[in-house]
Design a protein around this motif. Structure first.
Motif, PDB file in Angstrom:
ATOM      1  N   GLY A  46       0.803  -1.215   0.000  1.00  8.36           N
ATOM      2  CA  GLY A  46       0.000   0.000   0.000  1.00  8.36           C
ATOM      3  C   GLY A  46       0.837   1.266   0.000  1.00  8.36           C
ATOM      4  N   LYS A  47       0.538   2.179   0.907  1.00  6.92           N
ATOM      5  CA  LYS A  47       1.203   3.477   0.986  1.00  6.92           C
ATOM      6  C   LYS A  47       2.391   3.418   1.952  1.00  6.92           C
ATOM      7  CE  LYS A  47      -1.971   5.552  -1.547  1.00  6.92           C
ATOM      8  NZ  LYS A  47      -1.675   6.165  -2.854  1.00  6.92           N
ATOM      9  N   PRO A  63       8.352   3.650   9.934  1.00  5.18           N
ATOM     10  CA  PRO A  63       8.262   2.709  11.055  1.00  5.18           C
ATOM     11  C   PRO A  63       8.970   3.228  12.298  1.00  5.18           C
ATOM     12  CG  PRO A  63       9.906   1.956   9.491  1.00  5.18           C
ATOM     13  CD  PRO A  63       9.284   3.191   8.893  1.00  5.18           C
ATOM     14  N   TYR A  64       8.659   2.627  13.410  1.00  5.18           N
ATOM     15  CA  TYR A  64       9.240   3.002  14.707  1.00  5.18           C
ATOM     16  C   TYR A  64      10.767   2.972  14.667  1.00  5.18           C
ATOM     17  CZ  TYR A  64      10.084   2.712  19.806  1.00  5.18           C
ATOM     18  OH  TYR A  64      10.521   2.928  21.088  1.00  5.18           O
ATOM     19  N   LYS A  68      14.002   3.587   4.310  1.00  2.71           N
ATOM     20  CA  LYS A  68      13.611   2.755   5.444  1.00  2.71           C
ATOM     21  C   LYS A  68      12.078   2.672   5.608  1.00  2.71           C
ATOM     22  CE  LYS A  68      17.928   2.247   6.858  1.00  2.71           C
ATOM     23  NZ  LYS A  68      18.637   0.963   6.763  1.00  2.71           N
ATOM     24  N   PHE A  69      11.331   3.243   4.663  1.00  4.51           N
ATOM     25  CA  PHE A  69       9.873   3.223   4.769  1.00  4.51           C
ATOM     26  C   PHE A  69       9.336   1.790   4.653  1.00  4.51           C
ATOM     27  CE2 PHE A  69       9.265   7.797   2.947  1.00  4.51           C
ATOM     28  CZ  PHE A  69       9.735   8.311   4.140  1.00  4.51           C
ATOM     29  N   TYR A 122       2.885   8.249   5.774  1.00  5.45           N
ATOM     30  CA  TYR A 122       2.200   8.214   7.065  1.00  5.45           C
ATOM     31  C   TYR A 122       3.194   7.892   8.193  1.00  5.45           C
ATOM     32  CZ  TYR A 122      -1.878   8.212   4.052  1.00  5.45           C
ATOM     33  OH  TYR A 122      -2.799   8.553   3.094  1.00  5.45           O
ATOM     34  N   LEU A 123       2.693   7.930   9.415  1.00  8.55           N
ATOM     35  CA  LEU A 123       3.526   7.706  10.605  1.00  8.55           C
ATOM     36  C   LEU A 123       3.003   6.503  11.379  1.00  8.55           C
ATOM     37  CD1 LEU A 123       5.726   8.716  12.631  1.00  8.55           C
ATOM     38  CD2 LEU A 123       3.957  10.158  13.654  1.00  8.55           C
ATOM     39  N   ASN A 124       3.911   5.676  11.914  1.00  9.57           N
ATOM     40  CA  ASN A 124       3.487   4.491  12.674  1.00  9.57           C
ATOM     41  C   ASN A 124       2.690   4.872  13.930  1.00  9.57           C
ATOM     42  OD1 ASN A 124       5.212   4.098  15.344  1.00  9.57           O
ATOM     43  ND2 ASN A 124       6.548   4.991  13.801  1.00  9.57           N
ATOM     44  N   SER A 125       2.030   3.869  14.504  1.00  8.03           N
ATOM     45  CA  SER A 125       1.108   4.102  15.626  1.00  8.03           C
ATOM     46  C   SER A 125       1.793   4.367  16.955  1.00  8.03           C
ATOM     47  CB  SER A 125       0.194   2.876  15.808  1.00  8.03           C
ATOM     48  OG  SER A 125      -0.391   2.510  14.592  1.00  8.03           O
TER      49      SER A 125
END
Length: 424
Positions: free
Chosen positions: A251-252, A256-257, A270-271, A316-319
């Motif tokens: 996906g997009k 990651p952390y 590193k995405f 986007y950004l990880n949770s």
């Protein structure tokens, strides 16, 4: 140290073709394998003392060498009461559990002896050159053998019999010594470069301490620094929400952390990827955003930061992190923020905010109450350039180390198979 192309005849072995004046042997034919102590007398936490005999664990083996930065000791009396697992000069040590098959050579410097823990074993050479055996066990031979014996294992571990059956190419002793000497030249070059990298890292750390606090000013800059509260110059936003395990992998792109924890700036290679539905409301990152980790197993690792210094499209950004977006770049620039939020003084501020017992968390609202001292934008640019140059120098040295390691790897492949012979 002359290397010559070989025209020797070869014999088949499980390692491939080897010269007809070499042998292929199992490890137990040229060395003794000794387990670490697993008796009731094995040292416990109560036996650890400030000074005494070195007590090694698997974490002390890093990149095929012993790392003595984080060491433990037991008393001489405790050491004398234990029968197994005592090191002598030129012994090799192999990790048997966890990250298996890592082998380091004990040179007897700076420690004359040591005790290994139960997760390691000693390989004591009896009919082979110690350095040559160490090189062999750190070559292509080990990963190939480990893959064969641990295939399908959920939690791989080695037994004494496994280690004893490792195949070893055995040239005449003079050739062993010459091969070991050649490869040690590369080891010394790699070791020197890695020491230089550590020196440069310490120099950069000292520079950050002085430049980011105003203790030392760059030429041409003076005047007071401004105290600013983070909540006044920017706003926070959350990472991904409502995602399940099956949403990840395609996906997009998202950050990651680990990409945030590991580096002070975001590397776009590193995405990772996550599925985002049409019209789904999720926060998108942009140039200049600063990201903080909100959770960790230790309090000193929460609030680690990383800055996005490149323009990106729909990322986007990880949770497990939150974003911090500056209102503008008139008070703080991202290039300076990259170093400011990784400085010792700022890290101490975040450490105080960590809450928890088994896992520690940090509140973004509390983070926004932290105040920082900021110089003028021009001074921020100048400081950021000095520290970025230090980073570039370290990065170049790391590339040189990797190049040397690849050179050695190729040389080992040639020398340890006899494709290229050394002149004795």
């Amino acid at each position: 140290m002359e290397i010559i192309e070989t025209k020797e005849d070869y014999n088949k072995s499980s390692l491939g073709l080897i010269p007809n004046d070499w042998k292929q042997v199992h490890l137990n034919e040229v060395a003794k394998v000794i387990d670490g102590d697993r008796s009731s007398n094995y040292p416990s936490g109560n036996d650890i003392v400030d000074e005494g005999i070195l007590f090694l664990s698997t974490k002390n083996i890093v990149n095929s060498f012993f790392d003595y930065h984080d060491t433990r000791f037991i008393s001489k009396e405790k050491f004398d009461s234990i029968k197994k697992g005592k090191l002598k000069k030129d012994d090799l040590v192999i990790t048997m559990r966890g990250s298996i098959g890592n082998v380091a050579r004990f040179t007897g410097v700076p420690f004359q002896t040591a005790l290994i823990n139960a997760q390691m074993s000693i390989i004591r050479p009896t009919g082979i050159n110690s350095e040559y055996l160490w090189s062999s066990l750190n070559s292509f031979i080990m990963p190939r053998y480990l893959q064969k014996i641990t295939s399908g294992s959920a939690q791989p571990q080695l037994t004494k019999k496994d280690v004893e059956k490792i195949p070893i190419p055995l040239p005449p002793i003079g050739e062993q010594q010459k091969i070991a000497l050649i490869l040690s030249t590369w080891d010394k070059a790699i070791e020197l470069k890695e020491k230089l990298i550590e020196q440069k890292k310490q120099q950069k750390k000292g520079l950050m301490q002085k430049l980011l606090t105003g203790e030392v000013r760059l030429p041409g800059f003076e005047g007071e620094w401004k105290k600013v509260r983070l909540g006044k110059i920017g706003k926070t936003y959350n990472g991904l929400s409502g995602k399940k395990a099956e949403d990840f992998g395609e996906g997009k792109p998202y950050i990651p952390y680990k990409a945030i924890f590991d580096n002070s700036k975001i590397y776009i290679n590193k995405f990772e990827y996550v599925r985002i539905e049409e019209n789904e409301k999720q926060n998108i990152v942009k140039y200049g955003d600063i990201f903080f980790t909100t959770s960790s197993e230790t309090p000193d690792e929460v609030g680690m930061s990383s800055v996005l210094l490149e323009d990106v499209n729909e990322v986007y950004l990880n949770s497990f992190c939150f974003g911090y977006r500056l209102n503008n770049f008139d008070t703080l620039i991202p290039e300076f923020a990259q170093f400011l939020f990784r400085s010792d003084s700022f890290r101490r501020s975040t450490f105080k905010l960590a809450q928890g017992s088994t896992r520690f968390n940090i509140s973004k609202n509390e983070m926004m109450k932290i105040t920082v001292l900021l110089p003028s934008i021009e001074e921020q640019k100048a400081i950021a350039e000095v520290l970025s140059n230090a980073d570039r120098e370290i990065k170049l040295l790391k590339k040189q180390v990797n190049f040397l390691k690849e050179q050695k790897k190729g040389l080992m492949q040639l020398l340890l198979t006899g494709k290229v012979r050394v002149k004795v």
